[in-house]
Write an enzyme that holds these catalytic residues in place. Structure first.
Site, PDB file in Angstrom:
ATOM      1  N   CYS A  61       0.844  -1.208   0.000  1.00  0.00           N
ATOM      2  CA  CYS A  61       0.000   0.000   0.000  1.00  0.00           C
ATOM      3  C   CYS A  61       0.871   1.247   0.000  1.00  0.00           C
ATOM      4  O   CYS A  61       1.990   1.244   0.521  1.00  0.00           O
ATOM      5  CB  CYS A  61      -0.888   0.054   1.241  1.00  0.00           C
ATOM      6  SG  CYS A  61      -1.733  -1.460   1.671  1.00  0.00           S
ATOM      7  N   ASP A  62       0.330   2.314  -0.565  1.00  0.00           N
ATOM      8  CA  ASP A  62       0.994   3.610  -0.466  1.00  0.00           C
ATOM      9  C   ASP A  62      -0.064   4.699  -0.579  1.00  0.00           C
ATOM     10  O   ASP A  62      -0.943   4.626  -1.443  1.00  0.00           O
ATOM     11  CB  ASP A  62       2.038   3.796  -1.562  1.00  0.00           C
ATOM     12  CG  ASP A  62       2.926   4.998  -1.283  1.00  0.00           C
ATOM     13  OD1 ASP A  62       3.762   4.907  -0.367  1.00  0.00           O
ATOM     14  OD2 ASP A  62       2.784   6.020  -1.978  1.00  0.00           O
ATOM     15  N   THR A  63       0.011   5.689   0.293  1.00  0.00           N
ATOM     16  CA  THR A  63      -0.999   6.749   0.348  1.00  0.00           C
ATOM     17  C   THR A  63      -0.342   8.121   0.250  1.00  0.00           C
ATOM     18  O   THR A  63       0.672   8.378   0.911  1.00  0.00           O
ATOM     19  CB  THR A  63      -1.799   6.664   1.663  1.00  0.00           C
ATOM     20  OG1 THR A  63      -2.420   5.377   1.765  1.00  0.00           O
ATOM     21  CG2 THR A  63      -2.886   7.739   1.708  1.00  0.00           C
TER      22      THR A  63
END
Length: 209
Positions: free
Chosen positions: A83-85
């Protein structure tokens, strides 16, 4: 109660993602990606069309994190979640602030504006290198105009640390509201989309919120 039995590996040490998965009753282990899986945030979107769009950037980041863990457990039959935000305002990608002054600059940029939080999520299986699910999920938000007093109070709280855009929606600030999209996405993991993906592995659907 745990609803998902196939091994799931979270390629992140984010306490917020850990909490979201736990609240959904998902059985998972944590195996953070290596530091070199992180790419520097591009300063502009020049180059091949959309190559460094915010959506493609977070998808590449999520993919690199999942692949980083996958290389360390070859042939294991499990699902690895990368994941990356980031926050995006006026075509500028805003990651995690490096210090208080950086957090202040980010919040001043967001103050009084509509912006987006975009999370890239990637599922991979070391046992099947051809398997991949990859997507960027976007949520639209609005931040009220922050007075100097509001800004200083928030900065003094330290709640901005380690959070893309220097804020956490879960902190329940009354100067931030969602216009459209997933709330869990703003926290760091779009659970609605993840549950849809896991349903392909006989994962029983359950209400999340």
């Amino acid at each position: 109660m745990t609803f998902y039995q196939k091994p799931l590996i979270l390629a992140s040490h984010s306490p917020r993602r850990k909490e979201l998965l736990s609240r959904a009753g998902i059985n998972f282990d944590i195996f953070p990606a290596s530091e070199d899986a992180e790419m520097p945030i591009p300063q502009n979107f020049d180059g091949p069309k959309n190559f460094f769009s915010p959506e493609n950037f977070v998808k590449m980041q999520a993919q690199r994190k999942a692949e980083s863990v996958m290389r360390q457990m070859p042939d294991r039959d499990c699902l690895i979640l990368g994941c990356d935000t980031v926050a995006v305002c006026e075509d500028v990608i805003l990651g995690k602030p490096v210090d208080r002054q950086d957090a202040k600059k980010i919040l001043q940029k967001l103050s009084g504006k509509i912006h987006y939080v975009i999370t890239g999520i990637c599922l991979k299986n070391p046992h099947d290198p051809n398997f991949e699910k990859l997507e960027a999920v976007k949520t639209q938000l609005f931040m009220e105009n922050l007075t100097e007093e509001m800004l200083e109070d928030y900065l003094n709280s330290g709640a901005w640390k380690g959070k893309a855009g220097a804020f956490g929606y879960q902190d329940k600030n009354n100067w931030l509201r969602i216009i459209s999209g997933s709330e869990s996405n703003v926290v760091g993991l779009p659970m609605e989309r993840l549950l849809e993906w896991l349903a392909d592995f006989s994962f029983p659907r359950t209400p999340f919120f």
